[in-house]
Design an enzyme around this catalytic site. Structure first.
Site, mmCIF file in Angstrom:
data_model
loop_
_atom_site.group_PDB
_atom_site.id
_atom_site.type_symbol
_atom_site.label_atom_id
_atom_site.label_comp_id
_atom_site.label_asym_id
_atom_site.label_seq_id
_atom_site.Cartn_x
_atom_site.Cartn_y
_atom_site.Cartn_z
ATOM 1 N N HIS A 56 1.481 0.966 8.356
ATOM 2 C CA HIS A 56 0.095 0.642 8.663
ATOM 3 C C HIS A 56 -0.577 1.872 9.232
ATOM 4 C CE1 HIS A 56 -3.382 -1.423 10.345
ATOM 5 N NE2 HIS A 56 -3.100 -2.387 9.485
ATOM 6 N N ASP A 111 1.398 -8.474 5.901
ATOM 7 C CA ASP A 111 1.573 -8.901 4.517
ATOM 8 C C ASP A 111 3.023 -9.078 4.103
ATOM 9 O OD1 ASP A 111 -1.082 -9.107 3.889
ATOM 10 O OD2 ASP A 111 -1.279 -6.972 3.498
HETATM 11 N N1 ACO Z 1 7.033 2.704 2.156
HETATM 12 C C1 ACO Z 1 7.542 3.947 2.123
HETATM 13 N N2 ACO Z 1 6.997 5.004 2.734
HETATM 14 C C2 ACO Z 1 5.869 4.793 3.402
HETATM 15 C C3 ACO Z 1 5.277 3.527 3.486
HETATM 16 C C4 ACO Z 1 5.896 2.454 2.832
HETATM 17 N N3 ACO Z 1 5.378 1.217 2.864
HETATM 18 N N4 ACO Z 1 4.157 3.603 4.220
HETATM 19 C C5 ACO Z 1 4.051 4.880 4.591
HETATM 20 N N5 ACO Z 1 5.079 5.605 4.096
HETATM 21 C C6 ACO Z 1 5.339 7.035 4.315
HETATM 22 C C7 ACO Z 1 4.367 7.886 3.513
HETATM 23 O O1 ACO Z 1 4.886 8.204 2.249
HETATM 24 C C8 ACO Z 1 4.224 9.099 4.400
HETATM 25 O O2 ACO Z 1 5.352 9.901 4.194
HETATM 26 P P1 ACO Z 1 5.219 11.511 4.303
HETATM 27 O O3 ACO Z 1 4.815 11.798 5.707
HETATM 28 O O4 ACO Z 1 6.602 11.984 3.964
HETATM 29 O O5 ACO Z 1 4.183 11.897 3.297
HETATM 30 C C9 ACO Z 1 4.325 8.537 5.817
HETATM 31 O O6 ACO Z 1 5.067 7.301 5.690
HETATM 32 C C10 ACO Z 1 2.983 8.239 6.445
HETATM 33 O O7 ACO Z 1 2.310 7.304 5.625
HETATM 34 P P2 ACO Z 1 0.812 7.447 5.133
HETATM 35 O O8 ACO Z 1 0.704 6.932 3.736
HETATM 36 O O9 ACO Z 1 0.293 8.825 5.408
HETATM 37 O O10 ACO Z 1 0.116 6.439 6.111
HETATM 38 P P3 ACO Z 1 -1.307 5.857 5.919
HETATM 39 O O11 ACO Z 1 -1.750 5.507 7.280
HETATM 40 O O12 ACO Z 1 -2.179 6.742 5.122
HETATM 41 O O13 ACO Z 1 -1.051 4.544 5.016
HETATM 42 C C11 ACO Z 1 -0.572 2.337 4.369
HETATM 43 C C12 ACO Z 1 -0.931 3.273 5.543
HETATM 44 C C13 ACO Z 1 -1.569 2.552 3.214
HETATM 45 C C14 ACO Z 1 -0.676 0.894 4.850
HETATM 46 C C15 ACO Z 1 0.847 2.645 3.889
HETATM 47 O O14 ACO Z 1 1.764 2.465 4.957
HETATM 48 C C16 ACO Z 1 1.259 1.793 2.688
HETATM 49 O O15 ACO Z 1 0.909 2.132 1.554
HETATM 50 N N6 ACO Z 1 2.019 0.668 2.928
HETATM 51 C C17 ACO Z 1 2.383 -0.220 1.859
HETATM 52 C C18 ACO Z 1 1.195 -1.079 1.465
HETATM 53 C C19 ACO Z 1 0.903 -2.148 2.499
HETATM 54 O O16 ACO Z 1 1.772 -2.859 2.958
HETATM 55 N N7 ACO Z 1 -0.397 -2.272 2.822
HETATM 56 C C20 ACO Z 1 -0.877 -3.299 3.756
HETATM 57 C C21 ACO Z 1 -1.579 -2.691 4.918
HETATM 58 S S1 ACO Z 1 -1.973 -3.937 6.055
HETATM 59 C C22 ACO Z 1 -3.345 -4.667 5.460
HETATM 60 O O17 ACO Z 1 -4.117 -4.191 4.682
HETATM 61 C C23 ACO Z 1 -3.547 -6.043 5.943
#
Ligand code: ACO
Length: 429
Positions: free
Chosen positions: A306, A364
């Site tokens: 998140h 979620d």
């Molecule tokens: N699985 C694997 N790796 C992940 C995940 C995940 N679910 N989420 C983040 N990471 C990793 C990223 O690849 C990144 O790695 P890096 O530093 O090596 O590049 C690091 O963790 C940081 O993540 P970011 O994507 O930069 O975090 P951001 O804050 O931009 O994204 C997000 C947040 C979009 C929610 C992301 O965690 C994600 O895509 N999760 C899966 C989708 C999801 O569950 N979304 C629901 C959000 S809650 C809602 O809307 C109610």
């Protein structure tokens, strides 16, 4: 005296900016005069460090895993309130007393039907259209039907628009489902509670009554409460940005629905359930997580991570508990996907990759399992989220319109394209 933040750049250039204090949470540097005084813009794609507004509605402490609506912890609201009460709190800032609650729910109940002509919109869509595509269209179309609530400068219009949106979303979402299923639309039943009525419109047919099970109604109501608001997330910011130009609230909420649809946002519950189906069995968890951890695989553990929470999402805890309650009520304690989700969560929470990146389950991760058990089809999950979030969107939109500091949202950029050049005729290129 308030603090100042000092910015130094170039050869001996510096400027000072006021630091503003909130009631809780991090202070912010007020950079509104930055460009005027320094000629500089800030660069913050994804708004990682940018506050876009002042708000009194929702507070999140992502490190501690705290979520407050108008100061009240989500755990207390999820246990003690129903969804209309929470919608009132978000919109008005205080919990309603008995009379206010009755008046609010009474007004919502009187607005549950949609204009009869709106039903023709549905028949214009393909039956297999994604419900979110239908919702974007139908909610946007509300502005073509309710001309008496479009004056955004009239507080009475704004409250009627808010009530209409909250009242009609269950009807609109249930109609999207019925159209997809090829069943006749069900009229709302105003003798039922907000959430029981939604379940009636979803699951009753003209030839068969549907008696909503109170445990399941409570579970769905809790899902709605947990999704009702989440401060300046992508879809709420979209609603605010659309509204900042003076667009009407129906159009703004339709824009919010479009944003919510994406898999990184509201679409994640659908994606999380599909992911569990794909993994299929606990023996495949290791193999799946290996793919997730490969830098360029493009595979994510859906329902994990998140932007704000670097701790267990408090909504995910409540959702897991709700999941238990629903599966017990339905005699599905051995549900294959629930067991798989628990096993997957456990492995991920012990895995270095997720520990180091502070990736925890978000709301979620479990909400799809609950909704599936309630009989809600996977494609409609994000529509349920939109229904719930409408309460937050209208509260945030109203707050923005009433804010004297509100301006049209207009970010700037760091231009990295071609500098000025001369046109070249086509035969010389
Ligand atoms: N699985 C694997 N790796 C992940 C995940 C995940 N679910 N989420 C983040 N990471 C990793 C990223 O690849 C990144 O790695 P890096 O530093 O090596 O590049 C690091 O963790 C940081 O993540 P970011 O994507 O930069 O975090 P951001 O804050 O931009 O994204 C997000 C947040 C979009 C929610 C992301 O965690 C994600 O895509 N999760 C899966 C989708 C999801 O569950 N979304 C629901 C959000 S809650 C809602 O809307 C109610």
């Amino acid at each position: 005296m308030s603090d100042k933040a000092v910015l130094s750049w170039g050869k001996g250039k510096s400027a000072e900016f006021p630091v503003l204090e909130g009631s809780i949470g991090p202070d912010v540097v007020d950079i509104r005069t930055l460009y005027g005084t320094t000629g500089l813009f800030t660069y913050d794609p994804g708004f990682l460090s940018t506050g876009s507004c002042m708000s009194r509605i929702t507070y999140i402490d992502g490190d501690q895993g705290i979520l407050l609506y108008r100061g009240y912890p989500i755990e207390q609201l999820a246990e003690k309130c129903d969804f209309p009460e929470v919608a009132y709190l978000l919109k008005h800032g205080e919990l309603p007393n008995k009379d206010q609650y009755n008046d609010w729910t009474g007004r919502i109940t009187r607005h549950t039907m949609v204009h009869d002509q709106l039903t023709r919109f549905y028949t214009g869509f393909r039956r297999d259209a994604h419900p979110m595509a239908v919702l974007v269209g139908v909610v946007g179309a509300l502005s073509a039907f309710y001309h008496d609530s479009l004056d955004i400068n009239d507080p009475e219009h704004r409250i009627i628009a808010a009530i209409r949106l909250i009242a009609k979303m269950p009807t609109i979402v249930a109609m999207a489902y019925k159209y997809n299923a090829g069943q006749p639309f069900m009229y709302p039943r105003n003798d039922l509670s907000y959430t029981a009525n939604f379940m009636h419109m979803m699951f009753a047919t003209p030839c068969e009554n549907y008696e909503p099970n109170p445990v399941l109604v409570r579970a769905l109501d809790r899902i709605l409460i947990l999704h009702a608001d989440h401060e300046q997330n992508a879809s709420t910011s979209t609603v605010r940005l659309a509204g900042s130009s003076g667009a009407n609230p129906f159009a703004c909420v339709s824009a919010g629905i479009a944003c919510l649809w994406g898999p990184a946002h509201g679409g994640a519950n659908e994606a999380a359930l599909n992911m569990l189906e794909q993994i299929g069995d606990a023996s495949k968890i290791g193999e799946f997580l290996k793919k997730v951890k490969e830098k360029n695989s493009g595979v994510k553990l859906m329902g994990f991570g998140h932007r704000v929470y670097r701790n267990y999402d408090p909504r995910a805890k409540l959702m897991r508990q709700t999941c238990h309650e629903v599966l017990n009520e339905l005699g599905l304690q051995d549900d294959r996907l629930f067991k798989l989700a628990i096993a997957l969560e456990k492995v991920a929470l012990e895995d270095d990759y997720f520990v180091q990146k502070k990736l925890y389950p978000n709301v979620d991760f479990y909400s799809g399992i609950v909704q599936r058990a309630l009989g809600i089809p996977v494609k409609l999950f994000t529509g349920i989220f939109a229904l719930a979030r409408t309460a937050g969107w209208v509260a945030q939109w109203n707050e923005m319109i009433a804010d004297p500091e509100q301006k049209i949202g207009r970010p700037r950029q760091l231009y990295i394209g071609a500098p000025r050049r001369e046109y070249v005729p086509i035969d010389k290129r």
